[in-house]
Design a protein around this motif. Structure first.
Motif, PDB file in Angstrom:
ATOM      1  N   PHE A  21       0.718  -1.105  -0.083  1.00 44.91           N
ATOM      2  CA  PHE A  21       0.100   0.116   0.105  1.00 44.91           C
ATOM      3  C   PHE A  21       0.951   1.283  -0.098  1.00 44.91           C
ATOM      4  O   PHE A  21       0.586   2.353  -0.670  1.00 44.91           O
ATOM      5  N   GLY A  22       1.858   1.082   0.558  1.00 47.18           N
ATOM      6  CA  GLY A  22       2.968   2.302   0.778  1.00 47.18           C
ATOM      7  C   GLY A  22       3.330   2.829  -0.700  1.00 47.18           C
ATOM      8  O   GLY A  22       3.307   3.874  -1.060  1.00 47.18           O
ATOM      9  N   PHE A  23       3.682   1.767  -1.630  1.00 48.37           N
ATOM     10  CA  PHE A  23       4.179   1.942  -2.872  1.00 48.37           C
ATOM     11  C   PHE A  23       3.072   2.382  -3.917  1.00 48.37           C
ATOM     12  O   PHE A  23       3.167   2.990  -4.964  1.00 48.37           O
ATOM     13  N   LEU A  24       1.754   1.906  -3.601  1.00 49.61           N
ATOM     14  CA  LEU A  24       0.720   2.179  -4.163  1.00 49.61           C
ATOM     15  C   LEU A  24       0.442   3.702  -4.168  1.00 49.61           C
ATOM     16  O   LEU A  24       0.197   4.403  -5.229  1.00 49.61           O
ATOM     17  N   TYR A  29       0.858   3.818  -7.995  1.00 49.25           N
ATOM     18  CA  TYR A  29       0.972   2.481  -8.714  1.00 49.25           C
ATOM     19  C   TYR A  29      -0.567   1.882  -8.761  1.00 49.25           C
ATOM     20  O   TYR A  29      -0.778   0.672  -8.971  1.00 49.25           O
ATOM     21  N   TRP A  30      -1.553   2.988  -8.670  1.00 50.47           N
ATOM     22  CA  TRP A  30      -3.077   2.309  -8.564  1.00 50.47           C
ATOM     23  C   TRP A  30      -3.380   1.322  -9.638  1.00 50.47           C
ATOM     24  O   TRP A  30      -4.187   0.645  -9.583  1.00 50.47           O
ATOM     25  N   SER A  31      -2.795   1.909 -10.860  1.00 54.90           N
ATOM     26  CA  SER A  31      -3.140   1.041 -12.080  1.00 54.90           C
ATOM     27  C   SER A  31      -2.117  -0.044 -12.332  1.00 54.90           C
ATOM     28  O   SER A  31      -2.573  -0.723 -13.323  1.00 54.90           O
ATOM     29  N   ARG A  32      -1.332  -0.192 -11.582  1.00 60.08           N
ATOM     30  CA  ARG A  32      -0.273  -1.119 -11.575  1.00 60.08           C
ATOM     31  C   ARG A  32       0.003  -2.001 -10.199  1.00 60.08           C
ATOM     32  O   ARG A  32       0.966  -1.872  -9.683  1.00 60.08           O
ATOM     33  N   ALA A  36       3.390  -2.917  -7.638  1.00 59.77           N
ATOM     34  CA  ALA A  36       3.757  -2.493  -6.137  1.00 59.77           C
ATOM     35  C   ALA A  36       4.104  -3.842  -5.296  1.00 59.77           C
ATOM     36  O   ALA A  36       4.588  -3.702  -4.563  1.00 59.77           O
ATOM     37  N   LEU A  37       3.253  -4.797  -5.675  1.00 53.77           N
ATOM     38  CA  LEU A  37       3.724  -5.834  -4.878  1.00 53.77           C
ATOM     39  C   LEU A  37       4.930  -6.414  -5.237  1.00 53.77           C
ATOM     40  O   LEU A  37       5.931  -6.817  -4.513  1.00 53.77           O
ATOM     41  N   TYR A  38       5.391  -6.358  -6.490  1.00 50.50           N
ATOM     42  CA  TYR A  38       6.914  -6.780  -6.918  1.00 50.50           C
ATOM     43  C   TYR A  38       7.976  -6.007  -6.249  1.00 50.50           C
ATOM     44  O   TYR A  38       8.889  -6.772  -5.854  1.00 50.50           O
ATOM     45  N   LEU A  39       7.914  -4.870  -6.452  1.00 44.16           N
ATOM     46  CA  LEU A  39       8.762  -3.822  -5.767  1.00 44.16           C
ATOM     47  C   LEU A  39       9.021  -4.078  -4.258  1.00 44.16           C
ATOM     48  O   LEU A  39      10.025  -4.214  -3.701  1.00 44.16           O
ATOM     49  N   THR A  40       7.533  -4.682  -3.626  1.00 49.46           N
ATOM     50  CA  THR A  40       7.688  -4.808  -2.189  1.00 49.46           C
ATOM     51  C   THR A  40       8.557  -6.105  -2.095  1.00 49.46           C
ATOM     52  O   THR A  40       9.378  -5.997  -1.152  1.00 49.46           O
ATOM     53  N   VAL A  41       8.233  -7.380  -2.649  1.00 47.20           N
ATOM     54  CA  VAL A  41       8.918  -8.087  -2.263  1.00 47.20           C
ATOM     55  C   VAL A  41      10.364  -8.388  -2.753  1.00 47.20           C
ATOM     56  O   VAL A  41      11.322  -8.574  -2.037  1.00 47.20           O
ATOM     57  N   MET A  42      10.661  -7.483  -3.945  1.00 50.54           N
ATOM     58  CA  MET A  42      12.022  -7.566  -4.240  1.00 50.54           C
ATOM     59  C   MET A  42      12.744  -6.597  -3.246  1.00 50.54           C
ATOM     60  O   MET A  42      14.119  -6.764  -3.011  1.00 50.54           O
ATOM     61  N   THR A  43      12.232  -5.672  -2.677  1.00 53.13           N
ATOM     62  CA  THR A  43      12.949  -4.842  -1.680  1.00 53.13           C
ATOM     63  C   THR A  43      13.095  -5.807  -0.225  1.00 53.13           C
ATOM     64  O   THR A  43      14.274  -5.424   0.431  1.00 53.13           O
ATOM     65  N   VAL A  53      11.990   0.579  -9.753  1.00 49.12           N
ATOM     66  CA  VAL A  53      12.596   1.186  -8.505  1.00 49.12           C
ATOM     67  C   VAL A  53      11.860   2.387  -8.006  1.00 49.12           C
ATOM     68  O   VAL A  53      11.091   3.098  -9.195  1.00 49.12           O
ATOM     69  N   PRO A  54      11.598   2.850  -6.964  1.00 43.71           N
ATOM     70  CA  PRO A  54      11.049   3.653  -6.339  1.00 43.71           C
ATOM     71  C   PRO A  54      11.681   5.286  -6.948  1.00 43.71           C
ATOM     72  O   PRO A  54      12.937   5.414  -6.819  1.00 43.71           O
TER      73      PRO A  54
END
Length: 294
Positions: A21-24, A29-32, A36-43, A53-54
């Motif tokens: 939700f932070g990245f959303l 990233y509301w449309s993607r 957001a989930l991918y970036l969270t897991v990679m982080t 990347v952010p």
């Protein structure tokens, strides 16, 4: 130990949800949502392929928090899982008794002497769940080797009864000497007022005392066994509820599953009608224990 594993897993999921939700929000990233989930897991895993990347200041702050919290939660989860697996394997390999059981609607057998052993065998034959509480190390070791759930400890102690899940049990069978049986009944009744408690009694004068302090049923194994053996020798019937010798012709009679049972009183016949299987199993157990043919 299981609780720490659960808390660690919940913390890890909380970090994943927070990062998602932070990245959303910060990276729009509301449309993607998958990104957001991918970036969270990679982080969290610190893989960092670099394809996503952010780019915002807020997003970078979220990444820092997620990375630190995620690593901590991940390490905690792996450690708790490792401790749980290793602990269970060690207890199994070393032949150690259980520290706490996970059961429901089970029986607690206090003492693994001659009577306790027979009770365990009958419960096992009827596919009932049970756990034994025993202090003697040799008996505990014997049960562990035979795959019987056992807790080494004093049945008179509240902590030991809690380990045996007394609040979830449907019955407790005290199969020790009269003094420890008395204390165990008092303790068990105070902890679980609705528990069915059956206690062995050796001295007749203690029978009424055990009932007063909380035993629903008291059983003098020696007396009942002797009554049945004498009755068989004299070819006389005995009441299946109280074990009293009776004259079959003058006693109250009841047909059950093709067999005739005789009773000394209306009260005993009513008790038998309410739970016939309980008393039939008890008679069978006595017969088998004394090696008497029917």
């Amino acid at each position: 130990m299981r609780r720490s594993l659960l808390y660690s897993i919940l913390a890890l999921w909380a970090v994943v949800a927070g990062g998602f939700f932070g990245f959303l929000i910060t990276e729009n990233y509301w449309s993607r949502p998958l990104d957001a989930l991918y970036l969270t897991v990679m982080t969290i895993t610190t893989v960092g392929f670099g394809d996503i990347v952010p780019v915002t200041t807020e997003g970078k702050l979220v990444a820092v928090v997620v990375a630190v919290a995620g690593i901590a939660a991940g390490i905690s989860t792996l450690q708790a899982l490792f401790n749980l697996v290793v602990s269970n394997n060690l207890r199994s390999e070393l032949g150690l008794p259980q520290r706490r059981i996970r059961m429901k609607d089970h029986y607690i057998i206090c003492g693994y002497g001659n009577v306790g052993r027979e009770v365990a065998e009958k419960l096992k034959a009827n596919k009932e769940s049970f756990v034994v509480i025993e202090k003697d190390q040799d008996r505990v070791q014997d049960m562990v080797e035979n795959g019987i759930s056992v807790i080494r400890g004093d049945a008179e102690d509240e902590d030991t009864l809690l380990k045996a899940e007394i609040m979830k049990a449907k019955g407790l069978i005290a199969a020790m000497k009269d003094p420890p049986n008395m204390v165990t009944v008092i303790t068990a009744r105070s902890m679980n007022p609705n528990l069915t408690i059956i206690s062995e009694v050796e001295d007749d004068k203690n029978e009424s005392k055990l009932r007063r302090v909380g035993a629903n049923v008291t059983v003098n194994c020696y007396r009942m066994g002797a009554q049945i053996m004498v009755g068989r020798a004299r070819r006389k019937e005995s009441d299946p509820v109280c074990g009293v010798d009776i004259n079959g012709k003058n006693a109250l009679s009841l047909q059950h599953e093709g067999n005739t049972y005789h009773f000394c009183s209306e009260e005993c016949m009513a008790a038998f009608k309410a739970h016939p299987d309980r008393f039939i199993q008890w008679l069978k157990a006595l017969d088998e224990s004394c090696m008497m043919p029917p």
